[in-house]
Structures are given as C-alpha cells and as structure tokens.
Design an enzyme around this catalytic site. Structure first.
Site, PDB file in Angstrom:
ATOM      1  N   GLY A  28       6.682 -60.002 -19.601  1.00  0.00           N
ATOM      2  CA  GLY A  28       6.326 -61.237 -20.033  1.00  0.00           C
ATOM      3  C   GLY A  28       6.079 -61.904 -18.578  1.00  0.00           C
ATOM      4  O   GLY A  28       5.110 -62.861 -18.585  1.00  0.00           O
TER       5      GLY A  28
ATOM      6  N   LYS B 275      -0.341 -59.215 -30.253  1.00  0.00           N
ATOM      7  CA  LYS B 275      -0.353 -60.513 -30.728  1.00  0.00           C
ATOM      8  C   LYS B 275      -1.476 -61.285 -30.000  1.00  0.00           C
ATOM      9  O   LYS B 275      -1.335 -61.420 -28.834  1.00  0.00           O
ATOM     10  CB  LYS B 275       1.153 -61.010 -31.010  1.00  0.00           C
ATOM     11  CG  LYS B 275       1.765 -60.280 -31.840  1.00  0.00           C
ATOM     12  CD  LYS B 275       3.195 -61.072 -31.860  1.00  0.00           C
ATOM     13  CE  LYS B 275       3.922 -60.533 -33.024  1.00  0.00           C
ATOM     14  NZ  LYS B 275       5.513 -61.174 -32.895  1.00  0.00           N
TER      15      LYS B 275
END
Ligand code: ADP
Ligand code: MG
Length: 422
Positions: A401, A225
């Site tokens: 992350g 993404k």
C-alpha cells in the site's frame, strides 16, 4: 485495445485530474547523516516491519527481518542502544502468545550474531526499567505494538510513552508509513526523527522513478480492484510514457465501455469512475495499453479448461483469469525500449499455476530487460518470487500500500513527520 492518444478537448465534469499541482515530497534526513557524535550511547527507537509470514510458530520467510539489518547494524556500529518496535499480524488488544514477537526476536538474534532482549510489552515500568538498565550496543525488541489499544488510533498517550523510552526515533518500516498510528507517526512528534537505511533506499528509488526517471518510463498496473488503484492510474497517467493496465481491473473498464465481461471480477460501483478515467486518457499523450485478448475459463479451478478470446468476445459464462498471448507480445514489444519499468499488480490469478502464464512471461521480460525495474505490491512481489526472479529486479519494494501511495504522491504520515533534509 490500445489508445495512442493525441486529441482532445474534454469538458467532462467527471474528469479525474489531480485538482492541484502535486507538491514535491521534501527529502528526509536519514541516519546516514548521523554518526557517533549523535548516536553513541543514545537509545534509538526504530520502527521496523517484522510482520513476517509464520506457520505454526515457524517463520517461513525472514526477508523482512533481513531488510532491517543494515539500519540495526549501522546503529550498533555507532554504539547506540537499539530499541525495535513492530507489529505482527492482526491481534486483538492485549497480550496473545500467538502474536508474540518472541520467535522473531530469536531469529533476529541469529541473524545479528548477538543476544537480543525480548521485552514483555511496549510500555510500563518493567519495560522502562529494562531499557534504563540496557547498555550501548544492546538490542531490545518490544512486544507486538498492536497489543496496545491506542496504537491504531494513534493515541497521544501511547505515542508519548513510546517516545519517553529513547532519545531518537528512526522510521525504517516502509510497509507501514501509509498508516497514521502511534508507532508509525505519533511518536515522531516527540523525538528527533530520521529515516532508516531501508526507508531511505525506498524513498530514493521510488522518487527517482517518478520524478527523474530514465525514459521511456512504462508502468504496468494490474491486480484485482479498480477501487484500490484508480488514484494510482490517474497519477501515473501524467507521469509515464506508457501505462499498461491488466489484471481483473480491466473488466471494470471493459464494462464501462459497454462490453460484456461475463462472470469476470468487476466492480459495478466503479463504472462511472472508470468511464471518467477512459475519457481522461483521451486528454493525454500518454500511450495506454489494455489487454487485447484474455485467457478465460468457466470455473476458477486448477484443472479448468482455458480458452483465449478477444476483448469483444467474452461470453456470458466466461471468467477472465489472465492476459492472452497477443497481449503478452504487445506488452513485451512496449517494454523493449523502456528504460524504467514500474510494475504493481499481477496480470492474472497467478496463485493458480495455469493462470500465471501472463504474469510469468512479463516477469521474465523484466528480468531480461536492461531497464531499471521496480516492483511494488505484496502480491506482485510474491509472483516474482514464485517465478524465482527476485534477484533480477532492480528493486522490490517492501511496501505494498505504501508504494502505491508514494507513486501517486499521496500523504504518507510515517514519512511526512520525519525531519526534512536541509
Ligand atoms: P498487489 O498486492 O501486488 O498490489 P493486488 O492486491 O492489487 O496486487 O492484486 C493481487 C490479486 O489480484 C491476486 O490475488 C490475483 O489473483 C488477483 N487478480 C489478478 N488478475 C485477476 C483476474 N483476472 N481475476 C481475479 N483476480 C485477479
Ligand atoms: Mg495485494
């Protein structure tokens, strides 16, 4: 296509530059600076990342437990009592056997070669009593912190109750430092707090890679993404010598240039931002490499027929699933002279064998490179492991992350609360 950019005067109002000069992340004090005087007979609470993969109650990969051992052993060696906090999975509030840390505590005991006390919860009288009665060099694992309703809301009450269980707090869960939870950030407001050895290593390697790397510095950013990685691209554009973009996010950029992407994964709501990023590329001297060819299919399956097309020839029924061989060579020639390589995000749908060609080829190139090689991202680490090349990388970050947020110099609540290094 490849931009070897030199120009330009850009006046786009959509320019994505980081608005202010990035503040330097202060160095944090680690437990290496603490010895027997500070640790002996103290109860040290350590936030670890024991969120291991498990199948039918069996741990399928204990790397995360192994990664916590240096800190635990260091503390035990200095006669501390070690109290471990972790989350595991995504349970609903309240105890649930399926998400209990009991099997993890058993595995830890095996790895440590000493008994480990499994607490029935994280808070409450029974837990306080158990810790009060513990002795120096005991190891206690608290139950899954996500059974606590206040954990993810970073409730002050829970943070204070956790802090009351010990004398010092050690952050060693790099995988969760981007979360503002009671056990990752809240607790540190109520105890002297330090970085554990794993966290310290992550911080040292990642900050060297972006603040004082051996150059040329090349970053390869792939994955699915644009929306989850655009801020990383923006930040890296200013830091690296070459930025390679791959994976599904390429198709959002191609569409932003008016090209056909067929049925490839594409985020239409990111097109405007993608255009702004493409314009921003023109303002830097950073070399940016996009794939020049793509392996495409008409259905995503194991036995799909794969063909290779250039970026200008993706047909309506094509799905881009991997980079083509010309792109692999282009990236490989760029990596030849690199001294530091940061890689985050697979370059294709690596989970399907025949779409993993590009990812594997680049993994091999990194494995044979003399450059410092740093891998961030859960799926990237899995791809490297699948290729059997984990041992040949300089560093595989334990944070997905968190490593992205670190590389793009964003706030990390679980690190920012720790004591600064004087
Ligand atoms: P990481 O966890 O390493 O940060 P991401 O989570 O961003 O990586 O992306 C990994 C996912 O991206 C994988 O599941 C992979 O299948 C997917 N991916 C990569 N290239 C493509 C593509 N061309 N089309 C669809 N998905 C892709
Ligand atoms: Mg991922």
């Amino acid at each position: 296509m490849k931009w070897d950019i030199r120009i330009v005067s850009l006046t786009s109002s959509k320019k994505l530059v980081n608005a202010v000069a990035e503040p330097k992340r202060p160095q944090k004090q680690s437990i290496k600076q603490l010895g027997p005087i500070e640790l002996s007979a103290n109860k040290v609470i350590v936030r670890v990342d024991f969120n291991v993969p498990m199948h039918n109650g069996i741990i399928t990969d204990d790397s995360r437990i192994q990664a916590a051992l240096p800190t635990i052993n260091y503390l035990l060696g200095n006669n501390a009592t070690v109290i471990l906090i972790s989350h595991f999975g995504r349970p609903k509030e309240g105890f649930c056997k399926q998400y209990s840390l009991a099997p993890i505590s058993d595995r830890l005991a095996e790895l440590l070669g000493q008994p480990v006390i499994m607490a029935p919860a994280c808070t409450g009288n029974e837990v306080s009593q158990l810790i009060e009665n513990s002795e120096s060099q005991d190891v206690i694992v608290l139950e899954n912190i996500r059974f606590e309703p206040e954990e993810q809301a970073n409730g002050i009450g829970l943070a204070q109750q956790l802090a009351a269980l010990g004398d010092l707090f050690v952050q060693d869960s790099f995988g969760t430092v981007h979360r503002n939870h009671a056990s990752t950030a809240g607790i540190a407001q109520y105890l002297p707090s330090y970085a554990g050895l794993l966290l310290d290593k992550e911080i040292t390697i990642l900050s060297n890679a972006i603040t004082s790397p051996k150059r040329p510095l090349v970053a390869i950013i792939g994955g699915s993404k644009v929306s989850s990685k655009l801020h990383v691209l923006v930040s890296l554009l200013e830091k690296v010598d070459t930025l390679v973009i791959g994976g599904a996010m390429v198709y959002t950029f191609l569409k932003a240039q008016g090209k056909s992407v067929g049925k490839s994964l594409c985020e239409d709501n990111q097109i405007e931002l993608a255009k702004a990023f493409l314009a921003q590329i023109q303002t830097t001297t950073t070399k940016v490499i996009f794939p020049v060819d793509h392996r495409v299919v008409t259905e995503v399956s194991n036995d799909a027929v794969v063909s290779t097309v250039s970026s200008d020839n993706i047909l309506e029924n094509h799905i881009g699933v991997d980079i083509g061989s010309e792109t692999v060579q282009l990236i490989q020639s760029e990596l030849k002279t690199a001294e530091t390589i940061i890689w985050n995000g697979p370059l294709g749908i690596f989970e399907i064998e025949q779409f993993s060609t590009g990812t594997k080829a680049i993994a091999q190139t990194l494995a044979h490179s003399n450059a410092v090689t740093i891998i961030g991202g859960g799926d990237s680490a899995a791809a490297i492991k699948q290729a059997g090349l984990s041992d040949q990388m300089t560093h595989i970050s334990t944070g997905g992350g968190a490593s992205l947020e670190f590389l793009s110099n964003r706030p990390l609540p679980g690190i920012d609360v720790l004591a600064d290094h004087e």
